[in-house]
Motif scaffolding. Structure first.
Motif, short mmCIF file in Angstrom:
data_model
loop_
_atom_site.label_atom_id
_atom_site.label_comp_id
_atom_site.label_asym_id
_atom_site.label_seq_id
_atom_site.Cartn_x
_atom_site.Cartn_y
_atom_site.Cartn_z
N THR A 135 6.36 -27.20 -2.39
CA THR A 135 7.44 -26.33 -2.84
C THR A 135 8.78 -27.04 -2.77
OG1 THR A 135 6.15 -24.55 -1.88
CG2 THR A 135 8.38 -24.01 -2.55
N TRP A 136 8.87 -28.02 -1.86
CA TRP A 136 10.12 -28.75 -1.74
C TRP A 136 10.43 -29.60 -2.96
CZ3 TRP A 136 13.70 -27.45 1.48
CH2 TRP A 136 13.34 -26.76 2.63
N PHE A 137 9.43 -29.80 -3.82
CA PHE A 137 9.67 -30.61 -5.00
C PHE A 137 10.12 -29.78 -6.20
CE2 PHE A 137 6.97 -33.19 -2.38
CZ PHE A 137 7.52 -34.45 -2.53
N THR A 138 10.13 -28.46 -6.07
CA THR A 138 10.48 -27.64 -7.23
C THR A 138 12.00 -27.50 -7.33
OG1 THR A 138 10.32 -25.58 -6.02
CG2 THR A 138 8.31 -26.38 -7.03
N ILE A 139 12.48 -27.43 -8.57
CA ILE A 139 13.92 -27.54 -8.76
C ILE A 139 14.68 -26.33 -8.23
CG2 ILE A 139 13.85 -29.11 -10.72
CD1 ILE A 139 14.26 -26.74 -12.54
N ARG A 140 13.99 -25.21 -8.01
CA ARG A 140 14.76 -24.04 -7.59
C ARG A 140 15.34 -24.24 -6.19
NH1 ARG A 140 10.31 -19.34 -6.34
NH2 ARG A 140 9.19 -20.44 -4.71
N ASN A 141 14.84 -25.25 -5.46
CA ASN A 141 15.40 -25.52 -4.13
C ASN A 141 16.70 -26.30 -4.20
OD1 ASN A 141 13.38 -24.34 -2.44
ND2 ASN A 141 12.01 -25.94 -3.18
N TYR A 142 17.04 -26.80 -5.37
CA TYR A 142 18.20 -27.70 -5.46
C TYR A 142 19.28 -27.17 -6.39
CZ TYR A 142 14.69 -30.41 -3.17
OH TYR A 142 13.73 -30.79 -2.28
N GLY A 143 19.15 -25.94 -6.79
CA GLY A 143 20.16 -25.38 -7.68
C GLY A 143 19.80 -23.94 -8.02
N PHE A 144 20.51 -23.38 -8.98
CA PHE A 144 20.33 -21.96 -9.28
C PHE A 144 19.15 -21.70 -10.22
CE2 PHE A 144 25.17 -21.98 -8.81
CZ PHE A 144 25.06 -21.82 -7.45
N SER A 145 18.98 -22.56 -11.22
CA SER A 145 17.95 -22.27 -12.21
C SER A 145 16.59 -22.79 -11.73
CB SER A 145 18.30 -22.92 -13.55
OG SER A 145 18.25 -24.31 -13.45
N ASP A 146 15.53 -22.36 -12.38
CA ASP A 146 14.21 -22.88 -12.02
C ASP A 146 13.39 -23.17 -13.27
OD1 ASP A 146 13.08 -20.51 -12.86
OD2 ASP A 146 13.00 -19.65 -10.87
N ALA A 147 12.10 -23.35 -13.08
CA ALA A 147 11.26 -23.80 -14.19
C ALA A 147 11.20 -22.77 -15.32
CB ALA A 147 9.86 -24.09 -13.68
N THR A 148 11.44 -21.50 -15.01
CA THR A 148 11.36 -20.48 -16.07
C THR A 148 12.36 -20.75 -17.19
OG1 THR A 148 10.96 -19.00 -14.23
CG2 THR A 148 11.12 -18.03 -16.41
N GLU A 149 13.57 -21.15 -16.80
CA GLU A 149 14.58 -21.45 -17.82
C GLU A 149 14.10 -22.57 -18.73
OE1 GLU A 149 15.56 -20.57 -14.80
OE2 GLU A 149 17.37 -19.34 -14.95
N ALA B 193 29.56 -32.25 -11.53
CA ALA B 193 30.30 -31.49 -10.52
C ALA B 193 29.63 -30.15 -10.26
CB ALA B 193 31.74 -31.29 -10.97
N TYR B 194 29.22 -29.48 -11.35
CA TYR B 194 28.61 -28.17 -11.19
C TYR B 194 27.27 -28.27 -10.46
CZ TYR B 194 26.94 -23.50 -12.30
OH TYR B 194 26.47 -22.23 -12.20
N LEU B 195 26.48 -29.29 -10.83
CA LEU B 195 25.18 -29.44 -10.18
C LEU B 195 25.35 -29.73 -8.69
CD1 LEU B 195 23.13 -31.44 -12.84
CD2 LEU B 195 23.03 -29.01 -12.31
N CYS C 184 25.09 -27.78 -3.11
CA CYS C 184 25.69 -27.46 -1.81
C CYS C 184 25.46 -26.00 -1.44
CB CYS C 184 27.18 -27.76 -1.82
SG CYS C 184 27.52 -29.52 -1.96
N VAL C 185 25.59 -25.13 -2.46
CA VAL C 185 25.36 -23.70 -2.19
C VAL C 185 23.91 -23.48 -1.75
CG1 VAL C 185 25.24 -21.42 -3.22
CG2 VAL C 185 27.16 -22.91 -3.73
N THR C 186 22.95 -24.11 -2.45
CA THR C 186 21.55 -23.89 -2.08
C THR C 186 21.27 -24.44 -0.68
OG1 THR C 186 21.09 -25.79 -3.47
CG2 THR C 186 20.40 -23.66 -4.29
N LEU C 187 21.98 -25.51 -0.30
CA LEU C 187 21.78 -26.04 1.05
C LEU C 187 22.03 -24.96 2.10
CD1 LEU C 187 23.26 -29.61 1.53
CD2 LEU C 187 20.91 -28.85 1.66
N THR C 188 23.01 -24.10 1.84
CA THR C 188 23.32 -23.07 2.84
C THR C 188 22.20 -22.03 2.93
OG1 THR C 188 24.48 -21.59 1.34
CG2 THR C 188 25.79 -23.31 2.39
N TRP C 189 21.32 -21.98 1.91
CA TRP C 189 20.20 -21.03 2.01
C TRP C 189 19.15 -21.56 2.95
CZ3 TRP C 189 19.26 -20.52 -3.99
CH2 TRP C 189 20.42 -19.99 -4.59
N TYR C 190 19.01 -22.88 2.97
CA TYR C 190 17.91 -23.46 3.74
C TYR C 190 18.36 -23.94 5.11
CZ TYR C 190 15.60 -22.92 -0.62
OH TYR C 190 15.09 -22.35 -1.75
N ILE C 191 19.64 -24.22 5.25
CA ILE C 191 20.17 -24.60 6.56
C ILE C 191 21.23 -23.57 6.92
CG2 ILE C 191 21.15 -26.48 7.91
CD1 ILE C 191 20.30 -28.37 5.65
#
Lengths: 415, 252
Positions: free
Chosen positions: A64-78, A265-267, A272-279
């Motif tokens: 699961t750590w390899f899926t993009i939803r852990n590193y930003g807002f969008s995920d594979a569905t988009e 910059a946006y990415l 950084c925002v997603t980091l606060t979800w996991y840490i």
């Protein structure tokens, strides 16, 4: 012969997935390329999205750590929906140009029917699994949650509601969305051929109206569609717009350093925002005002933050990953590309494997090693089946070539 | 693309090794909860005051079915375990606890009842467990958020501190119930109204991953349920004492 080639392409390309979204924008293939020339980046990213969707459907594990939803807002569905729009417009747009509106519409409807049948097939498997689980599950801790199985007490209502796409279990939301989007594809294409930019503008207006007036489709027994078609159509139409020339017209903006800088910059900010979800320890670094403005990031209605995140990813991918990237032809990326080339089959297989994975975890054991093993085996299975389908199509094409082109078209189109 | 995937790999590897390291430390204690899951910035002033002055703490638990164990006595469910644990840790304080079950009621339906439930009881603290019914009935997450927000406001106006408690981690029903929107929206309300959120979902998932409890198993008897509720009650007592900043001096 030409006809058969065209018919063959839709079957492969128009499949419902969207993973390659990022790759898509890249394709400056706006003018229809020579028949037979494939945009491998589309296949690559669609394959990638299929794998990620499969992993996201399983309980969390190492992969699961390899899926993009852990590193930003969008995920594979988009990615999936965007590439679907792109390839569908590309394939059926050409059909509309060559054979006219009526024939192209007929082909699209046949495709819709295939996707619908696939959805019903998956629902049957799901029903079998759930019925088994319901009869063997007795854990006093979850008395309340087990109430969800109550729908099994009224199979008459449930099955009919499933057939009209109103009852959809979790993880079975993408195909109904794709069916609805494809149903409107003839209209979208017709408008696009007339005024592409106006069509895109209309799509944006519909998206805005959806947010303003809270449009949605209701579901059974209550609730709403988890992917709101009124909102998600924006990605699909945007994909179609890119395929029919938009990407080319946009390429100057896309390649400007300012755009690229903004995307990076946006990415980074999203990361950084997603980091606060996991840490969670970092949580206090987030200004409250930004949190209040930003959350919740809505997936059902395709939050603008998600859409922007996808756009940024796509723009960077298209810029840095060129169409002639040598690795696209290497054997290392073959597994992904071959999965992307048979996306309807592989998507359905992925949903089935996710059900099966849950089942194994529940019935056999639930250790972390088992979780990782199931993910890996699932991906190997997807690759194997995709390779098998490829082989079969090649052989069938050979046979058909001897008998004449006509049967070939049916065979390929039906796949 | 290549460098990006290496970066991702690096981050993932780091995360995995951190998790492994954290796990190694946690392993010996059963149903240990990592500190970050029991830390909150939102205070519980009414609780702190009650403990300091009145020496009596009135707690009301409002919840759906999962705040009790079917076919077991109430003494085994987490509210009673919380009371026992608090009495243990705060021997000088009288801890009164009442439970109001609202089975099969959504957050909106429960929110409408809150005034009546709080009336007469005058609790210092209300623990509101919600989200499960809404998730099962796929209530619109926006409406759910609004309902929870209104409910919390009602309780705060009635003069009580509030703790929100989210859903259970239930791996076997994961393919049937879409949990994330409800958890996210409860977090939003907790932030907006500045109330502590007891993340039952993350805590139970942690236990499952640590191997404390095998929550996947379909046929566990009543014992598993009792143990989980006992652990939840103890974790909740730590959470309350921490959020109310009850120092060691007051604990005696």
């Amino acid at each position: 012969m030409a006809a058969s080639a065209i018919a063959a392409t839709p079957a492969v390309t128009s499949v419902p997935t969207a993973p390659a979204a990022s790759a898509t924008t890249a394709a400056p293939a706006i003018t229809f390329p020579a028949v037979g020339e494939r945009e491998l980046r589309l296949d690559l990213f669609r394959g990638l999205a299929l794998w990620l969707i499969f992993i996201d459907h399983l309980p969390p594990n190492i992969l699961t750590w390899f899926t993009i939803r852990n590193y930003g807002f969008s995920d594979a569905t988009e990615i999936f929906i965007f590439i679907s729009g792109y390839t569908a417009a590309f394939v059926y747009g050409r059909a509309m140009q060559d054979a006219g509106f009526v024939v192209a519409t007929a082909r699209i409807l046949r495709r819709v029917w295939q996707i619908y049948v696939a959805h019903v097939f998956l629902f049957t498997i799901f029903l079998a699994e759930i019925s088994y689980v319901a009869t063997s599950f007795e854990n006093p801790l979850y008395t309340e949650e087990m109430g969800i199985m109550d729908f099994l007490k009224q199979p008459d209502v449930t099955i009919v509601q499933a057939l009209i796409l109103r009852f959809r279990p979790v993880n079975m939301d993408v195909l109904p969305l794709y069916i609805v989007l494809m149903l409107f594809l003839p209209l979208i294409l017709w408008l696009m051929r007339w005024r592409p930019d106006l069509t895109l503008a209309l799509s944006v207006v519909l998206y805005a109206v959806t947010w303003e007036f809270d449009l949605y489709l209701s579901a059974y027994p209550n609730g709403f569609w988890a992917f709101n078609p009124f909102a998600w159509q924006l990605l699909f139409v945007f994909g179609a717009w890119c395929a029919l020339g938009g990407a080319k017209r946009m390429s100057r903006i896309l390649n400007s350093p300012i755009t690229l800088g903004l995307c990076v910059a946006y990415l980074v900010a999203a990361f950084c925002v997603t980091l606060t979800w996991y840490i969670p320890q970092l949580g206090h670094l987030m200004p409250r005002r930004i949190e209040q403005w930003m959350y919740p990031i809505d997936k059902t209605d395709l939050d603008v933050l998600r859409f922007a995140h996808f756009l940024a990813l796509a723009a960077l991918t298209v810029h840095y990953l060129r169409k002639d990237w040598p690795l696209l032809k290497s054997r290392w990326l073959r597994p992904l590309i071959v999965c992307g080339q048979h996306s309807l089959e592989i998507f359905c297989l992925g949903v089935f494997l996710a059900f099966a994975g849950h089942f194994v975890l529940a019935e056999v054991s639930g250790g972390p090693m088992m979780h990782a093993m199931i993910s890996l085996c699932g991906i190997l299975a997807m690759w194997g089946v995709a390779a098998l389908i490829s082989w079969y199509k090649r052989e069938a094409d050979k046979g058909a070539a001897r008998k004449g082109a006509r049967s070939n078209a049916d065979m390929a189109g039906g796949g | 693309m290549k460098s990006v995937s290496w970066l991702r790999f690096g981050i993932a590897a780091l995360a995995v090794s951190l998790a492994a390291a954290a796990r190694a430390e946690d392993a010996p204690q059963t149903c240990e909860v990592p500190a970050y899951l029991l830390t909150t910035e939102s205070p519980l002033p009414k609780v702190a005051e009650a403990v300091k002055n009145g020496r009596t703490l009135n707690i009301l638990v409002v919840g759906s079915r999962s705040s009790a164990i079917l076919s077991a006595s109430d003494a085994n469910a987490y509210p009673a375990r919380l009371q026992a644990s608090l009495k243990d840790k705060l021997p000088a304080v009288t801890v009164n606890l009442a439970v109001e079950l609202q089975p099969k009621k959504t957050a909106e339906e429960t929110a409408g009842n809150l005034v009546k439930l709080v009336e007469g009881k005058r609790p210092n603290l209300v623990i509101w467990q919600t989200g499960t019914v809404d998730a099962m009935r796929s209530i619109d997450p926006d409406e759910f958020r609004q309902a929870v927000n209104d409910g919390v406001a009602t309780l705060q106006n009635a003069g009580a501190d509030v703790i929100l408690m989210n859903l259970q981690y239930s791996p076997r029903t994961e393919t049937l119930i879409s949990v994330p929107p409800y958890i996210d929206n409860m977090r939003v309300v907790a932030q907006q109204r500045d109330v502590p959120l007891f993340d039952r979902f993350a805590i139970m998932r942690q236990w499952n991953e640590q191997g404390d409890f095998d929550l996947f198993n379909p046929t566990h008897g009543i014992e598993l349920a009792k143990q989980v509720h006992d652990c939840l009650g103890r974790a909740l007592s730590k959470f309350i004492i921490d959020a109310a900043h009850i120092g060691p001096a007051q604990q005696n």
